[in-house]
Design an enzyme around this catalytic site. Sequence first.
Site, PDB file in Angstrom:
ATOM      1  NE  ARG A   1      -2.289  -7.622  -3.906  1.00 16.43           N
ATOM      2  CZ  ARG A   1      -3.002  -8.431  -3.152  1.00 16.43           C
ATOM      3  NH1 ARG A   1      -2.498  -8.916  -2.052  1.00 16.43           N
ATOM      4  NH2 ARG A   1      -4.220  -8.774  -3.495  1.00 16.43           N
TER       5      ARG A   1
ATOM      6  CG  HIS B   1      -1.963  -0.958   1.322  1.00 20.00           C
ATOM      7  ND1 HIS B   1      -2.136  -1.762   2.423  1.00 20.00           N
ATOM      8  CD2 HIS B   1      -2.941  -1.295   0.451  1.00 20.00           C
ATOM      9  CE1 HIS B   1      -3.183  -2.553   2.227  1.00 20.00           C
ATOM     10  NE2 HIS B   1      -3.685  -2.291   1.033  1.00 20.00           N
TER      11      HIS B   1
ATOM     12  CB  SER C   1      -4.412  -6.373   4.688  1.00 19.63           C
ATOM     13  OG  SER C   1      -3.960  -5.112   4.279  1.00 19.63           O
TER      14      SER C   1
END
Length: 170
Positions: free
Chosen positions: A98, A25, A136
């Site tokens: 990603r 991030h 995450s």
Amino acid sequence: MTTSSHPVSNHALYAGTFDPITLGHLDVIETASTLFSKLVIAIGKNPQKATLFTEEERNHMVRKTCSHLGNVEVDTFKGLVANYAKKRHINVFVRGLRTEADYVYEMQMAMMNKNLQPSIHTIFIPTKQMHSHISSTLVKEVAFLGGDIANLVPKNIQKALLAKTPTQAP
């Protein structure tokens, strides 16, 4: 060169749950902050996602993580991000990528946001390859299972995450 009669804002919005914010991030945020005069990081409350950190904790962590970037603002929102962006007069969304799988999902979201607010444009920023495996969800799983997360999240996030994980037996 064509000119438009529509005013162009040099502000962008990067929305997510950031539970927690990762180095991936942060990579996207740092890149976007060089492209726009103002980047609003909007921390959303998604009722379909159970979060480890409260909205206030996530807001504090993102603010601290991005404190070195003078043109980044952190805010929270509920509901549709397209509505939040309209209220803030922001028509550019930043989305991080990603992998190829992210692209498929993010394209669907970009098209839906465009359907909801036709003035919205989405730009995709790929994260550095060294961060492409970080999510995450995986960070939380590794932390809860006693793994090393030092190269996955900023130091302040590592401390906050480890404070929430159960003590690992030796």
